[in-house]
Design a protein around this motif. Structure first.
Motif, PDB file in Angstrom:
ATOM      1  N   LEU A   1       0.868  -1.167   0.000  1.00 59.48           N
ATOM      2  CA  LEU A   1       0.000   0.000   0.000  1.00 59.48           C
ATOM      3  C   LEU A   1       0.909   1.223   0.000  1.00 59.48           C
ATOM      4  O   LEU A   1       1.750   1.376   0.886  1.00 59.48           O
ATOM      5  CB  LEU A   1      -0.917  -0.009   1.218  1.00 59.48           C
ATOM      6  CG  LEU A   1      -1.937  -1.142   1.264  1.00 59.48           C
ATOM      7  CD1 LEU A   1      -2.813  -1.030   2.514  1.00 59.48           C
ATOM      8  CD2 LEU A   1      -2.815  -1.144   0.010  1.00 59.48           C
ATOM      9  N   VAL A   2       0.748   2.064  -1.013  1.00 56.48           N
ATOM     10  CA  VAL A   2       1.681   3.164  -1.206  1.00 56.48           C
ATOM     11  C   VAL A   2       0.954   4.503  -1.185  1.00 56.48           C
ATOM     12  O   VAL A   2      -0.254   4.585  -1.347  1.00 56.48           O
ATOM     13  CB  VAL A   2       2.457   3.009  -2.541  1.00 56.48           C
ATOM     14  CG1 VAL A   2       3.264   1.733  -2.518  1.00 56.48           C
ATOM     15  CG2 VAL A   2       1.511   3.019  -3.729  1.00 56.48           C
ATOM     16  N   GLU A   3       1.745   5.551  -1.011  1.00 57.34           N
ATOM     17  CA  GLU A   3       1.217   6.906  -0.917  1.00 57.34           C
ATOM     18  C   GLU A   3       1.927   7.806  -1.928  1.00 57.34           C
ATOM     19  O   GLU A   3       3.152   7.759  -2.061  1.00 57.34           O
ATOM     20  CB  GLU A   3       1.469   7.447   0.503  1.00 57.34           C
ATOM     21  CG  GLU A   3       1.073   8.899   0.702  1.00 57.34           C
ATOM     22  CD  GLU A   3       1.524   9.445   2.046  1.00 57.34           C
ATOM     23  OE1 GLU A   3       1.277  10.637   2.311  1.00 57.34           O
ATOM     24  OE2 GLU A   3       2.142   8.670   2.823  1.00 57.34           O
ATOM     25  N   LYS A   4       1.133   8.574  -2.655  1.00 55.21           N
ATOM     26  CA  LYS A   4       1.724   9.550  -3.571  1.00 55.21           C
ATOM     27  C   LYS A   4       2.186  10.757  -2.762  1.00 55.21           C
ATOM     28  O   LYS A   4       1.447  11.304  -1.960  1.00 55.21           O
ATOM     29  CB  LYS A   4       0.704   9.997  -4.611  1.00 55.21           C
ATOM     30  CG  LYS A   4       1.219  11.043  -5.590  1.00 55.21           C
ATOM     31  CD  LYS A   4       2.195  10.446  -6.584  1.00 55.21           C
ATOM     32  CE  LYS A   4       1.507   9.570  -7.591  1.00 55.21           C
ATOM     33  NZ  LYS A   4       2.379   9.112  -8.692  1.00 55.21           N
TER      34      LYS A   4
ATOM     35  N   VAL B 291       6.241  17.807  -8.962  1.00 54.12           N
ATOM     36  CA  VAL B 291       6.082  16.454  -9.479  1.00 54.12           C
ATOM     37  C   VAL B 291       5.704  15.537  -8.326  1.00 54.12           C
ATOM     38  O   VAL B 291       6.023  15.799  -7.165  1.00 54.12           O
ATOM     39  CB  VAL B 291       7.362  15.920 -10.158  1.00 54.12           C
ATOM     40  CG1 VAL B 291       7.618  16.630 -11.474  1.00 54.12           C
ATOM     41  CG2 VAL B 291       8.567  16.016  -9.235  1.00 54.12           C
ATOM     42  N   GLY B 292       5.015  14.459  -8.674  1.00 51.17           N
ATOM     43  CA  GLY B 292       4.693  13.460  -7.670  1.00 51.17           C
ATOM     44  C   GLY B 292       5.728  12.354  -7.647  1.00 51.17           C
ATOM     45  O   GLY B 292       6.460  12.151  -8.616  1.00 51.17           O
ATOM     46  N   TRP B 293       5.806  11.663  -6.530  1.00 53.23           N
ATOM     47  CA  TRP B 293       6.706  10.518  -6.439  1.00 53.23           C
ATOM     48  C   TRP B 293       6.158   9.523  -5.433  1.00 53.23           C
ATOM     49  O   TRP B 293       5.336   9.858  -4.576  1.00 53.23           O
ATOM     50  CB  TRP B 293       8.126  10.930  -6.069  1.00 53.23           C
ATOM     51  CG  TRP B 293       8.305  11.607  -4.728  1.00 53.23           C
ATOM     52  CD1 TRP B 293       8.107  12.921  -4.433  1.00 53.23           C
ATOM     53  CD2 TRP B 293       8.716  10.991  -3.497  1.00 53.23           C
ATOM     54  NE1 TRP B 293       8.373  13.177  -3.106  1.00 53.23           N
ATOM     55  CE2 TRP B 293       8.757  12.009  -2.508  1.00 53.23           C
ATOM     56  CE3 TRP B 293       9.062   9.689  -3.139  1.00 53.23           C
ATOM     57  CZ2 TRP B 293       9.111  11.751  -1.188  1.00 53.23           C
ATOM     58  CZ3 TRP B 293       9.434   9.432  -1.815  1.00 53.23           C
ATOM     59  CH2 TRP B 293       9.459  10.462  -0.857  1.00 53.23           C
TER      60      TRP B 293
ATOM     61  N   LYS C  43      -0.607  -0.638  -4.463  1.00 55.26           N
ATOM     62  CA  LYS C  43      -1.908   0.009  -4.627  1.00 55.26           C
ATOM     63  C   LYS C  43      -2.020   1.170  -3.649  1.00 55.26           C
ATOM     64  O   LYS C  43      -1.394   1.166  -2.594  1.00 55.26           O
ATOM     65  CB  LYS C  43      -3.041  -0.987  -4.355  1.00 55.26           C
ATOM     66  CG  LYS C  43      -3.143  -2.141  -5.339  1.00 55.26           C
ATOM     67  CD  LYS C  43      -4.329  -3.037  -5.000  1.00 55.26           C
ATOM     68  CE  LYS C  43      -4.507  -4.133  -6.035  1.00 55.26           C
ATOM     69  NZ  LYS C  43      -5.695  -4.977  -5.750  1.00 55.26           N
ATOM     70  N   TYR C  44      -2.826   2.155  -4.013  1.00 59.99           N
ATOM     71  CA  TYR C  44      -3.090   3.258  -3.087  1.00 59.99           C
ATOM     72  C   TYR C  44      -4.091   2.812  -2.019  1.00 59.99           C
ATOM     73  O   TYR C  44      -4.018   3.223  -0.869  1.00 59.99           O
ATOM     74  CB  TYR C  44      -3.641   4.468  -3.835  1.00 59.99           C
ATOM     75  CG  TYR C  44      -2.689   5.011  -4.878  1.00 59.99           C
ATOM     76  CD1 TYR C  44      -1.421   5.481  -4.521  1.00 59.99           C
ATOM     77  CD2 TYR C  44      -3.034   5.045  -6.222  1.00 59.99           C
ATOM     78  CE1 TYR C  44      -0.540   5.966  -5.464  1.00 59.99           C
ATOM     79  CE2 TYR C  44      -2.156   5.539  -7.172  1.00 59.99           C
ATOM     80  CZ  TYR C  44      -0.915   5.997  -6.801  1.00 59.99           C
ATOM     81  OH  TYR C  44      -0.040   6.476  -7.747  1.00 59.99           O
ATOM     82  N   GLN C  45      -5.030   1.976  -2.413  1.00 59.11           N
ATOM     83  CA  GLN C  45      -5.999   1.393  -1.507  1.00 59.11           C
ATOM     84  C   GLN C  45      -6.154  -0.084  -1.858  1.00 59.11           C
ATOM     85  O   GLN C  45      -6.013  -0.478  -3.013  1.00 59.11           O
ATOM     86  CB  GLN C  45      -7.361   2.078  -1.636  1.00 59.11           C
ATOM     87  CG  GLN C  45      -7.332   3.574  -1.363  1.00 59.11           C
ATOM     88  CD  GLN C  45      -8.693   4.208  -1.558  1.00 59.11           C
ATOM     89  OE1 GLN C  45      -9.637   3.890  -0.842  1.00 59.11           O
ATOM     90  NE2 GLN C  45      -8.799   5.101  -2.531  1.00 59.11           N
TER      91      GLN C  45
ATOM     92  N   PRO D 159      -6.006  12.124 -10.831  1.00 61.83           N
ATOM     93  CA  PRO D 159      -5.834  12.632  -9.467  1.00 61.83           C
ATOM     94  C   PRO D 159      -4.639  12.055  -8.735  1.00 61.83           C
ATOM     95  O   PRO D 159      -4.192  12.616  -7.738  1.00 61.83           O
ATOM     96  CB  PRO D 159      -7.151  12.236  -8.776  1.00 61.83           C
ATOM     97  CG  PRO D 159      -7.707  11.122  -9.605  1.00 61.83           C
ATOM     98  CD  PRO D 159      -7.282  11.410 -11.005  1.00 61.83           C
ATOM     99  N   ASN D 160      -4.079  10.955  -9.246  1.00 58.81           N
ATOM    100  CA  ASN D 160      -2.909  10.353  -8.627  1.00 58.81           C
ATOM    101  C   ASN D 160      -1.609  10.743  -9.310  1.00 58.81           C
ATOM    102  O   ASN D 160      -0.567  10.145  -9.063  1.00 58.81           O
ATOM    103  CB  ASN D 160      -3.048   8.824  -8.625  1.00 58.81           C
ATOM    104  CG  ASN D 160      -4.134   8.344  -7.686  1.00 58.81           C
ATOM    105  OD1 ASN D 160      -4.240   8.824  -6.563  1.00 58.81           O
ATOM    106  ND2 ASN D 160      -4.946   7.418  -8.154  1.00 58.81           N
ATOM    107  N   VAL D 161      -1.664  11.766 -10.168  1.00 58.10           N
ATOM    108  CA  VAL D 161      -0.473  12.274 -10.847  1.00 58.10           C
ATOM    109  C   VAL D 161      -0.269  13.735 -10.469  1.00 58.10           C
ATOM    110  O   VAL D 161      -1.217  14.524 -10.460  1.00 58.10           O
ATOM    111  CB  VAL D 161      -0.605  12.150 -12.385  1.00 58.10           C
ATOM    112  CG1 VAL D 161       0.527  12.898 -13.093  1.00 58.10           C
ATOM    113  CG2 VAL D 161      -0.592  10.679 -12.797  1.00 58.10           C
TER     114      VAL D 161
END
Length: 394
Positions: free
Chosen positions: A26-29, A50-52, A81-83, A123-125
Motif C-alpha cells: 500500500l503506497v502513498e503519492k 512532481v509526484g513521487w 496500490k493506493y488502496q 488525481p494520482n499524478v
C-alpha cells in the motif's frame, strides 16, 4: 530552493489480500516542488511540482536506492496500490515488492512523475506542464511552456533524490521512455549510477523513430479544437487525442497479439455494419477506439505533444555524439530489447551495447522473447524478472 513533502522514507505498508492471500504494497503519492527550474534548453520554469512514490526502506547509509523511470503513457505508480480496493496495482508490480525481482525487503525503490506527464488530469499524478497555470498570466501555459527533453526528466528526479539526502543509485531501471532516462542518467551523472537496466529502449531517436513519433502528434494538431494549444477554456481536442492513443496502442503491440484480440471479439474482415454504412467501423476498430477513449479522460493533448518532442530530441548524453557520450558510462549496463518490438526495435540497443563493449565497458544484452511487441517490457515483464534480479545481484 526546493522542498519535498515527505516526513519519512519508510514508504509502504503491506496488507493481506483476503481474496488471494497475497501481500500487497500500500503506497502513498507524495509531492516535490522546486523553484526556478532550469531546462536543458535554457529556459526557466518558475515553479515545478512532481509526484513521487516509493517502496521499501532507505538504509542508514542510503546506498540501497533503485530509481524506476517510467514509460511514455505511465507515471510513478510502478507497484502496489493506493488502496486495497484498487482494481489494479502499479504497472511493474509483478517484479517490484517483497521477495520479487526488485526486492523491497532489500531495496528502497523510488519513482517520479515526469514533467508534462500525459496523465495531467489523473488525481494520482502530480506534474507541471502545459496544462499548469502560468504564474505570469494566471492561465494555463499552453504552448508557452518550454520545450522539454529527457534530460529535464532526469534532472527533476535528481532534485527529488537530493531532497531525501540521496547521492548514489544502486541501480536505475526503466522501460521504453524510461529506458531513455535510465541511460541518460548513466551518462549525465556517471558517479551516481552503479547499474543501469534499459528495457525495451533506445539510445537515440533515429530518423525512423522520430518520424513514427510524429504520427502520434498529428491527429491532435489536425483537430479543430486544438486551437494551437489554447483550448483550456473550451472543448479540447478529444477526438485528436483519442486517435493518437489508438496509434500508440497499436504501435506498442505485435500482430500476433492484435489478431488474437480480433479472434476473441469475433472480428471478421467482411462485417455487415462496415459493409452497409461507411460511418460504421469494423469491430476491431471499435475495440481499439473504446480503449483509447477510456484512457483519454485523464490525459492532456498538449502534454502528449511535449512528450513526443522530448522523445524526438533524445540522444543519450544530449551532446550529439553517442559514442563519446557512452564512453562516460561507469555503470554496469543491461539491455533488454523485445524480439517482437515494432516501436523501439532491437537494432538500436544492439548497436549501443556493442559501442559500450568497444569502449571497454561492462555491458550485457538479452533479447526478450514473446508476442506482446513493445509491451513485452511492461505487461509481459513477469516472465523476465529473473534476468533483472540476476543482474542486480552482481
Amino acid at each position: 530552493m526546493q522542498t519535498a513533502c515527505a516526513n519519512s522514507v519508510s514508504s509502504h505498508k503491506t496488507a493481506v489480500d483476503s481474496s488471494n492471500t497475497k501481500s500487497t504494497l500500500l503506497v502513498e503519492k507524495k509531492s516535490f516542488t522546486t523553484q526556478n527550474f532550469q531546462t536543458f534548453g535554457g529556459k526557466t520554469i518558475e515553479k515545478v511540482s512532481v509526484g513521487w512514490e516509493s517502496y521499501g526502506n532507505l538504509s542508514t547509509e542510503k546506498d540501497n536506492v533503485i530509481l524506476i523511470t517510467h514509460y511514455f503513457t505511465g507515471n510513478s505508480h510502478a507497484a502496489g496500490k493506493y488502496q486495497q480496493s484498487d482494481n489494479a496495482a502499479g504497472y511493474w508490480d509483478a517484479i517490484i515488492g517483497p521477495g520479487k525481482a526488485i526486492d523491497t525487503d532489500r531495496f528502497f525503490v523510488i519513482s517520479v512523475d515526469s514533467l508534462a506527464n500525459l496523465g495531467a488530469h489523473n488525481p494520482n499524478v502530480i506534474t507541471t506542464g502545459p496544462a499548469s497555470t502560468n504564474p505570469k498570466t494566471g492561465k494555463p501555459y499552453g504552448l508557452d511552456f518550454p520545450v522539454l527533453t529527457i534530460r529535464d526528466f532526469v534532472n527533476i528526479q535528481k532534485q527529488v533524490l537530493e531532497s531525501l539526502g540521496i547521492s548514489k543509485l544502486y541501480a536505475v531501471v526503466g522501460p521504453s521512455m524510461g529506458s531513455m532516462q535510465a541511460l541518460d542518467w548513466a551518462i549525465a551523472y556517471p558517479n551516481w549510477v552503479e547499474r543501469m537496466v534499459s528495457v525495451i529502449g533506445a539510445s537515440e531517436a533515429d530518423a525512423w523513430t522520430s518520424a513514427k513519433l510524429e504520427h502520434w502528434a498529428t491527429p491532435i494538431k489536425l483537430d479543430k479544437n486544438w486551437q494551437q494549444g489554447d483550448y483550456y477554456s473550451s472543448q479540447g481536442p478529444l477526438d485528436g487525442l483519442v486517435a493518437s492513443l489508438m496509434l500508440i496502442t497499436q504501435d506498442a503491440l505485435y500482430p500476433d497479439f492484435f489478431n488474437q484480440v480480433g479472434n476473441d471479439i469475433n472480428f471478421k474482415a467482411l462485417e455487415a455494419a462496415a459493409l452497409e454504412d461507411i460511418r460504421q467501423s469494423p469491430s476491431i476498430i471499435n475495440w481499439l477506439r473504446a480503449r483509447a477513449q477510456a484512457r483519454a479522460e485523464s490525459m492532456d493533448a498538449n502534454h502528449l505533444l511535449y512528450l513526443v518532442r522530448a522523445c524526438q530530441l533524445y540522444i543519450a548524453g544530449h551532446q550529439g555524439d553517442l559514442n563519446n557520450a557512452l564512453a562516460k558510462v561507469k555503470a554496469k549496463t543491461l539491455f533488454l530489447p523485445a524480439a517482437t518490438d515494432l516501436l523501439l526495435m532491437p537494432y538500436n540497443l544492439e548497436s549501443t551495447h556493442q559501442m559500450l563493449l568497444d569502449n571497454g565497458k561492462d555491458s550485457e544484452l538479452s533479447i526478450l522473447p514473446g508476442t506482446l511487441g513493445h509491451l513485452e517490457g511492461v505487461t509481459g515483464i513477469s516472465k523476465h524478472g529473473t534476468l533483472i534480479q540476476s543482474f542486480l545481484n552482481k
